[in-house]
Design a protein around this motif. Structure first.
Motif, PDB file in Angstrom:
ATOM      1  N   LYS A 114      99.407  38.255  26.203  1.00  0.00           N
ATOM      2  CA  LYS A 114      97.995  38.620  26.069  1.00  0.00           C
ATOM      3  C   LYS A 114      97.559  38.255  24.651  1.00  0.00           C
ATOM      4  O   LYS A 114      98.221  38.581  23.679  1.00  0.00           O
ATOM      5  N   ARG A 115      96.443  37.581  24.579  1.00  0.00           N
ATOM      6  CA  ARG A 115      96.002  37.077  23.281  1.00  0.00           C
ATOM      7  C   ARG A 115      94.702  37.732  22.827  1.00  0.00           C
ATOM      8  O   ARG A 115      93.831  38.023  23.627  1.00  0.00           O
ATOM      9  N   MET A 116      94.625  37.909  21.507  1.00  0.00           N
ATOM     10  CA  MET A 116      93.396  38.401  20.897  1.00  0.00           C
ATOM     11  C   MET A 116      92.503  37.197  20.608  1.00  0.00           C
ATOM     12  O   MET A 116      92.981  36.099  20.372  1.00  0.00           O
ATOM     13  N   HIS A 117      91.220  37.437  20.627  1.00  0.00           N
ATOM     14  CA  HIS A 117      90.286  36.364  20.326  1.00  0.00           C
ATOM     15  C   HIS A 117      89.593  36.639  19.001  1.00  0.00           C
ATOM     16  O   HIS A 117      89.357  37.788  18.658  1.00  0.00           O
ATOM     17  N   PRO A 118      89.282  35.569  18.267  1.00  0.00           N
ATOM     18  CA  PRO A 118      88.613  35.777  16.985  1.00  0.00           C
ATOM     19  C   PRO A 118      87.240  36.400  17.194  1.00  0.00           C
ATOM     20  O   PRO A 118      86.454  35.923  18.005  1.00  0.00           O
ATOM     21  N   SER A 119      86.971  37.484  16.505  1.00  0.00           N
ATOM     22  CA  SER A 119      85.673  38.141  16.621  1.00  0.00           C
ATOM     23  C   SER A 119      84.782  37.808  15.439  1.00  0.00           C
ATOM     24  O   SER A 119      83.571  37.932  15.527  1.00  0.00           O
ATOM     25  N   ASP A 120      85.413  37.379  14.345  1.00  0.00           N
ATOM     26  CA  ASP A 120      84.639  37.033  13.159  1.00  0.00           C
ATOM     27  C   ASP A 120      85.515  36.184  12.248  1.00  0.00           C
ATOM     28  O   ASP A 120      86.731  36.299  12.290  1.00  0.00           O
ATOM     29  N   ALA A 121      84.919  35.357  11.444  1.00  0.00           N
ATOM     30  CA  ALA A 121      85.689  34.528  10.527  1.00  0.00           C
ATOM     31  C   ALA A 121      84.853  34.240   9.295  1.00  0.00           C
ATOM     32  O   ALA A 121      83.639  34.083   9.376  1.00  0.00           O
ATOM     33  N   GLY A 122      85.529  34.186   8.162  1.00  0.00           N
ATOM     34  CA  GLY A 122      84.817  33.900   6.912  1.00  0.00           C
ATOM     35  C   GLY A 122      85.652  33.013   6.013  1.00  0.00           C
ATOM     36  O   GLY A 122      86.489  32.246   6.483  1.00  0.00           O
ATOM     37  N   GLU A 123      85.443  33.134   4.717  1.00  0.00           N
ATOM     38  CA  GLU A 123      86.138  32.297   3.747  1.00  0.00           C
ATOM     39  C   GLU A 123      87.621  32.634   3.692  1.00  0.00           C
ATOM     40  O   GLU A 123      88.024  33.575   3.015  1.00  0.00           O
ATOM     41  N   GLY A 124      88.424  31.876   4.410  1.00  0.00           N
ATOM     42  CA  GLY A 124      89.870  32.097   4.378  1.00  0.00           C
ATOM     43  C   GLY A 124      90.311  33.391   5.020  1.00  0.00           C
ATOM     44  O   GLY A 124      91.476  33.749   4.952  1.00  0.00           O
ATOM     45  N   ARG A 151      92.552  29.367  20.429  1.00  0.00           N
ATOM     46  CA  ARG A 151      93.434  29.731  21.540  1.00  0.00           C
ATOM     47  C   ARG A 151      93.701  31.236  21.513  1.00  0.00           C
ATOM     48  O   ARG A 151      93.932  31.856  22.528  1.00  0.00           O
ATOM     49  N   GLY A 152      93.659  31.794  20.333  1.00  0.00           N
ATOM     50  CA  GLY A 152      93.890  33.221  20.178  1.00  0.00           C
ATOM     51  C   GLY A 152      95.274  33.514  19.658  1.00  0.00           C
ATOM     52  O   GLY A 152      96.166  32.665  19.701  1.00  0.00           O
ATOM     53  N   GLN A 153      95.437  34.721  19.133  1.00  0.00           N
ATOM     54  CA  GLN A 153      96.731  35.154  18.607  1.00  0.00           C
ATOM     55  C   GLN A 153      97.301  36.241  19.509  1.00  0.00           C
ATOM     56  O   GLN A 153      96.548  37.046  20.038  1.00  0.00           O
ATOM     57  N   PRO A 154      98.622  36.248  19.685  1.00  0.00           N
ATOM     58  CA  PRO A 154      99.231  37.271  20.538  1.00  0.00           C
ATOM     59  C   PRO A 154      98.911  38.674  20.025  1.00  0.00           C
ATOM     60  O   PRO A 154      98.999  38.933  18.832  1.00  0.00           O
ATOM     61  N   CYS A 155      98.542  39.550  20.932  1.00  0.00           N
ATOM     62  CA  CYS A 155      98.212  40.923  20.546  1.00  0.00           C
ATOM     63  C   CYS A 155      99.495  41.716  20.302  1.00  0.00           C
ATOM     64  O   CYS A 155     100.364  41.765  21.166  1.00  0.00           O
ATOM     65  N   PRO A 156      99.630  42.334  19.103  1.00  0.00           N
ATOM     66  CA  PRO A 156     100.856  43.088  18.798  1.00  0.00           C
ATOM     67  C   PRO A 156     100.974  44.362  19.634  1.00  0.00           C
ATOM     68  O   PRO A 156     102.063  44.913  19.773  1.00  0.00           O
ATOM     69  N   VAL A 157      99.859  44.826  20.163  1.00  0.00           N
ATOM     70  CA  VAL A 157      99.893  46.051  20.975  1.00  0.00           C
ATOM     71  C   VAL A 157     100.256  45.711  22.419  1.00  0.00           C
ATOM     72  O   VAL A 157     101.175  46.283  22.999  1.00  0.00           O
ATOM     73  N   CYS A 158      99.543  44.744  23.000  1.00  0.00           N
ATOM     74  CA  CYS A 158      99.778  44.378  24.404  1.00  0.00           C
ATOM     75  C   CYS A 158     101.155  43.747  24.589  1.00  0.00           C
ATOM     76  O   CYS A 158     101.749  43.861  25.654  1.00  0.00           O
TER      77      CYS A 158
END
Ligand SMILES: [Zn+2]
Length: 71
Positions: free
Chosen positions: A15-25, A52-59
């Motif tokens: 299960k992957r997390m999706h980016p909800s926000d992004a900024g400078e680095g 693509r998303g990052q694996p969720c550490p909780v799920c």
């Protein structure tokens, strides 16, 4: 001799997390499955990986091997 298909345990899909926000680095991921929010963390991945998303550490927490006797 090939393995019997029945004997191979199925790996649960990641299960992957999706980016909800992004900024400078910095980037922030949230998980649509459990609601986990990473908060602002250092963006250490490529744009492709972030999309693509990052694996969720909780799920994706490994199942406990010992029985929980507190319940
Ligand atoms: Zn999750």
């Amino acid at each position: 001799m090939l393995f019997d298909k029945e004997q191979i345990p199925k790996a649960p899909p990641t299960k992957r997390m999706h980016p909800s926000d992004a900024g400078e680095g910095m980037i922030r991921f949230s998980c649509p499955h459990c609601g986990h929010d990473t908060g602002w963390i250092a963006d250490q991945w490529t744009i492709t990986e972030n999309k693509r998303g990052q694996p969720c550490p909780v799920c994706n927490r490994p199942a406990p091997t010992t029985q929980d006797t507190t319940r």
